[in-house]
Design a protein around this motif. Sequence first.
Motif, PDB file in Angstrom:
ATOM      1  N   VAL A 121       0.856  -1.188   0.000  1.00  0.00           N
ATOM      2  CA  VAL A 121       0.000   0.000   0.000  1.00  0.00           C
ATOM      3  C   VAL A 121       0.892   1.238   0.000  1.00  0.00           C
ATOM      4  N   PRO A 122       1.638   1.472  -1.071  1.00  0.00           N
ATOM      5  CA  PRO A 122       2.466   2.680  -1.139  1.00  0.00           C
ATOM      6  C   PRO A 122       1.602   3.918  -1.312  1.00  0.00           C
ATOM      7  N   ILE A 123       2.183   5.081  -1.118  1.00  0.00           N
ATOM      8  CA  ILE A 123       1.469   6.333  -1.317  1.00  0.00           C
ATOM      9  C   ILE A 123       2.128   7.103  -2.444  1.00  0.00           C
ATOM     10  N   ASN A 124       1.386   8.030  -3.030  1.00  0.00           N
ATOM     11  CA  ASN A 124       1.915   8.900  -4.077  1.00  0.00           C
ATOM     12  C   ASN A 124       2.044  10.309  -3.532  1.00  0.00           C
ATOM     13  N   ASP A 125       3.154  10.983  -3.886  1.00  0.00           N
ATOM     14  CA  ASP A 125       3.291  12.386  -3.490  1.00  0.00           C
ATOM     15  C   ASP A 125       2.506  13.268  -4.451  1.00  0.00           C
ATOM     16  N   SER A 126       2.564  14.578  -4.256  1.00  0.00           N
ATOM     17  CA  SER A 126       1.733  15.497  -5.034  1.00  0.00           C
ATOM     18  C   SER A 126       2.119  15.560  -6.499  1.00  0.00           C
ATOM     19  N   THR A 127       3.295  15.036  -6.861  1.00  0.00           N
ATOM     20  CA  THR A 127       3.698  14.978  -8.269  1.00  0.00           C
ATOM     21  C   THR A 127       3.256  13.681  -8.932  1.00  0.00           C
TER      22      THR A 127
END
Length: 244
Positions: A121-127
Amino acid sequence: MKQAIIGFVLGASIFGTAAAYAAGGGKNIEVFYNINDIKIDKVSNMPHQDPFIYMSTAYVPLRFVSEELGAEVRWDGENRVIHIGEMENPTPAYFGREVDSINREVAEGGELRYVFNERHVPINDSTGEMQRHFLLSTLGGAPGETNSHFIEFPLGDDYEYFHASFGNLENHSNPMNTQKVVEIHLDDQKAAEYSITAEDAPETIKLELNGAEKISFHFKLAGEGDQSASSYEAALFNPFFTRK
């Protein structure tokens, strides 16, 4: 489907903005986005950045492939070198692998957690960049002294610098009038402060530790706030220490 792209910048978004890496020159190429799936050990697992085919060769983001196969990846921007697997000295030390917290205080209704190599369950940054190593802060409600939390890690005399980027999560609500703030303290003395608003890209952090025995991160909100917002999330992405 065919699409022309400017510059040969495969995988540049792994380490930063693609334009910064293409600025030195490039050429127009035509690539084919017709890869439907990638399977690793029989399990479907497509990267966030779509793989493509160019001149009969498939191109897939390097960080995605390496980390899915269990190898660490690090970009040395100063020397423009990609390290995969074992690193040359100084080797990095990550939260959740070599370094664990010794103290923390979490705001009521908030969350504070760190993860090394989150594969499921990785997350994505605003880019839109996928992040597997992070220290995630979630705060609810409006700014105030009680709406904050901190976490502390030991240093000893082992490390020279702390590295990370501080930023928003992709597609997460963040009213324009609210700032997310992280203060970094060395031996209980404030050493640096970083803040982001809704439109800000992740901010790069490189902090000299100066022989400190411990480091702590204090997350809080500033600005007018918005009572209608259920929570505010921000993170230190890819946080690590370099050894002396």
